[in-house]
Write an enzyme that holds these catalytic residues in place. Sequence first.
Site, PDB file in Angstrom:
ATOM      1  N   ARG A   1       0.813  -1.203   0.000  1.00  0.00           N
ATOM      2  CA  ARG A   1       0.000   0.000   0.000  1.00  0.00           C
ATOM      3  C   ARG A   1       0.854   1.264   0.000  1.00  0.00           C
ATOM      4  NH1 ARG A   1      -4.805  -0.046   1.522  1.00  0.00           N
ATOM      5  NH2 ARG A   1      -4.617  -1.470   3.278  1.00  0.00           N
ATOM      6  N   TYR A   2       1.884   1.255   0.840  1.00  0.00           N
ATOM      7  CA  TYR A   2       2.740   2.438   0.978  1.00  0.00           C
ATOM      8  C   TYR A   2       3.946   2.279   0.049  1.00  0.00           C
ATOM      9  CZ  TYR A   2       0.113   2.967   5.364  1.00  0.00           C
ATOM     10  OH  TYR A   2      -0.872   3.095   6.309  1.00  0.00           O
TER      11      TYR A   2
ATOM     12  N   ARG B   1       7.033   0.094   1.863  1.00  0.00           N
ATOM     13  CA  ARG B   1       6.892  -1.029   2.781  1.00  0.00           C
ATOM     14  C   ARG B   1       5.720  -1.931   2.416  1.00  0.00           C
ATOM     15  NH1 ARG B   1       5.484   3.825   4.824  1.00  0.00           N
ATOM     16  NH2 ARG B   1       4.015   4.035   6.536  1.00  0.00           N
TER      17      ARG B   1
ATOM     18  N   CYS C   1      -3.617 -18.291  14.435  1.00  0.00           N
ATOM     19  CA  CYS C   1      -3.093 -17.594  15.606  1.00  0.00           C
ATOM     20  C   CYS C   1      -3.193 -18.537  16.801  1.00  0.00           C
ATOM     21  CB  CYS C   1      -3.917 -16.351  15.910  1.00  0.00           C
ATOM     22  SG  CYS C   1      -3.673 -15.032  14.709  1.00  0.00           S
TER      23      CYS C   1
ATOM     24  N   CYS D   1      -8.661 -12.981  18.590  1.00  0.00           N
ATOM     25  CA  CYS D   1      -9.201 -11.736  19.117  1.00  0.00           C
ATOM     26  C   CYS D   1     -10.538 -11.517  18.416  1.00  0.00           C
ATOM     27  CB  CYS D   1      -8.291 -10.561  18.776  1.00  0.00           C
ATOM     28  SG  CYS D   1      -6.541 -10.845  19.116  1.00  0.00           S
TER      29      CYS D   1
ATOM     30  N   CYS E   1     -10.719  -9.055  15.430  1.00  0.00           N
ATOM     31  CA  CYS E   1      -9.656  -9.220  14.427  1.00  0.00           C
ATOM     32  C   CYS E   1     -10.001  -8.510  13.119  1.00  0.00           C
ATOM     33  CB  CYS E   1      -9.438 -10.699  14.147  1.00  0.00           C
ATOM     34  SG  CYS E   1      -8.164 -10.988  12.895  1.00  0.00           S
TER      35      CYS E   1
ATOM     36  N   ARG F   1      -8.614  -9.105  10.416  1.00  0.00           N
ATOM     37  CA  ARG F   1      -8.470 -10.068   9.319  1.00  0.00           C
ATOM     38  C   ARG F   1      -9.269 -11.338   9.563  1.00  0.00           C
ATOM     39  NH1 ARG F   1      -2.752  -8.895   9.532  1.00  0.00           N
ATOM     40  NH2 ARG F   1      -2.881  -6.813   8.655  1.00  0.00           N
TER      41      ARG F   1
ATOM     42  N   ASP G   1     -11.164  -1.224  13.965  1.00  0.00           N
ATOM     43  CA  ASP G   1     -11.640  -1.266  12.575  1.00  0.00           C
ATOM     44  C   ASP G   1     -13.096  -1.734  12.528  1.00  0.00           C
ATOM     45  OD1 ASP G   1      -9.194  -0.505  11.431  1.00  0.00           O
ATOM     46  OD2 ASP G   1      -8.448  -2.570  11.455  1.00  0.00           O
TER      47      ASP G   1
ATOM     48  N   ASP H   1      -7.239   3.357  10.797  1.00  0.00           N
ATOM     49  CA  ASP H   1      -6.866   2.763   9.513  1.00  0.00           C
ATOM     50  C   ASP H   1      -8.050   3.065   8.601  1.00  0.00           C
ATOM     51  OD1 ASP H   1      -5.388   1.349   7.621  1.00  0.00           O
ATOM     52  OD2 ASP H   1      -4.725  -0.101   9.119  1.00  0.00           O
TER      53      ASP H   1
ATOM     54  N   LYS I   1      -3.114   4.213   7.422  1.00  0.00           N
ATOM     55  CA  LYS I   1      -3.262   4.717   8.790  1.00  0.00           C
ATOM     56  C   LYS I   1      -3.207   6.243   8.823  1.00  0.00           C
ATOM     57  CE  LYS I   1      -1.048   0.574  10.566  1.00  0.00           C
ATOM     58  NZ  LYS I   1      -0.666   0.011   9.251  1.00  0.00           N
TER      59      LYS I   1
HETATM   60  C1  LIG Z   1       0.258  -0.856   9.066  1.00  0.00           C
HETATM   61  C2  LIG Z   1       0.719  -1.219   7.739  1.00  0.00           C
HETATM   62  C3  LIG Z   1       2.061  -1.041   7.380  1.00  0.00           C
HETATM   63  C4  LIG Z   1       3.086  -0.478   8.331  1.00  0.00           C
HETATM   64  O1  LIG Z   1       2.795   0.854   8.653  1.00  0.00           O
HETATM   65  P1  LIG Z   1       3.732   1.663   9.674  1.00  0.00           P
HETATM   66  O2  LIG Z   1       3.028   2.973   9.844  1.00  0.00           O
HETATM   67  O3  LIG Z   1       5.070   1.765   9.034  1.00  0.00           O
HETATM   68  O4  LIG Z   1       3.795   0.870  10.944  1.00  0.00           O
HETATM   69  C5  LIG Z   1       2.428  -1.388   6.101  1.00  0.00           C
HETATM   70  N1  LIG Z   1       1.538  -1.877   5.222  1.00  0.00           N
HETATM   71  C6  LIG Z   1       0.240  -2.036   5.521  1.00  0.00           C
HETATM   72  C7  LIG Z   1      -0.705  -2.537   4.485  1.00  0.00           C
HETATM   73  C8  LIG Z   1      -0.212  -1.720   6.801  1.00  0.00           C
HETATM   74  O5  LIG Z   1      -1.502  -1.902   7.116  1.00  0.00           O
END
Ligand SMILES: *Cc1c(COP(=O)(O)O)cnc(C)c1O
Length: 384
Positions: free
Chosen positions: A127-128, A131, A140, A144, A147, A149, A307, A344, A351
């Site tokens: 997404r980002y 990362r 798990c 929870c 959850c 997911r 969520d 989120d 986020k």
């Molecule tokens: C939470 C998340 C991350 C990591 O986000 P940080 O703000 O760096 O902790 C990366 N990818 C996805 C899809 C996420 O939901």
Amino acid sequence: MKREALASFAAETTRREDVCTVLGEPYDPDRWNDWRWQMRHRFTRLDQFEKLLALTESERRGLLLASEKFSVAVTPQFATLIDPHDPDCPIRLQVIPRESELLVSPGDMTDPCGEDGASVTEGLVHRYPDRVLFLVLDTCAAYCRYCTRSRLVSQGELEPLGRRVEESLAYLEEHTEVRDVLLSGGDPLLMSDASLDKLLGRLRAIPHIEFLRIGTRIPGFLPQRITPELVQVLRRHRVWLSLHFCHVKELTPEVAEACDLLADGGIPLGCQTVLLRGVNDSVEAMRDLCRGLLRLRVRPYYLYQCDPVLGTGHLRTSVEKGLELMDELRGHLTGYAVPTYVIDAPGGGGKVPVQRETILAHQDGVWQIRNWQGRTYSYVDPGP
Ligand SMILES: *Cc1c(COP(=O)(O)O)cnc(C)c1O
């Protein structure tokens, strides 16, 4: 040992014995401390919970009906923390389903964070820019009830990692912009030491990947899994851990020992907490949790607005409640103990930090800012 410590030790042993009686197993400390024994002896069925707790009618229906959609499991270790007579026990609310799970609230979604839409291979969410989220397992130690997911986890929805790992690693090798891989699931620490070592080794062999972290609730649900051998694996690959705790009652001596092993082994520890109605939506509960975490060398990282997952309306609070709690933490707690409150964004926006306004006005290089007491101050920008 001090008298109180002895008394609490005795109470703890008694509770373990009670839990073993329900399981039809003699209490044996060696077996109790073996994580595979804990996994094999999880509570999953209504008839087991019936013997363990004084269930309410709503819990009975939850265990009977909700568990068909999203599995129920509680490790014997975590089961000792549940108050058998208090339906409002903050531990109980997290892992025992209620009838309300069958209700759909406005805005409820099966995939609130839009992860499926941002998946580049099965289980790899990009997404980002820099990362990725790598879902390695769909099981798990315990489930929870909130959850995010639940659509995947416990359902056997993900292909086994072995079948999709090459495809995901190939994507990561090709995408040189990815610096950060977050392993989650399910709980990656349920992999064997050898499999985890191999996977982390493969990721570390990709030169542009700088940062590896694992999201896990194992130290709380199954502290027995945190062995010196596992710590060696995590240390070898320079992994950070994002833990998950929601209430100070979870920070038991066993959990403290697990966190000590990790911290002494050089593993940086953060905590992700979900804001939950009746669990941690009071100033005292949140303050005690954040302080307790810091004592264990765990840095509160994110506080998540829960969520809008299908069937979790009864566990969610308003955003206003979260803002009020954050107001009470900031200024009253060590900065390290204060997490960032985030939503989120439903639909896949990622986020978003939410914070009460601290910038009141900005004009002609003068910033009017509000401090934790609500007082106003000015900061003047340097001249041109
Ligand atoms: C939470 C998340 C991350 C990591 O986000 P940080 O703000 O760096 O902790 C990366 N990818 C996805 C899809 C996420 O939901």
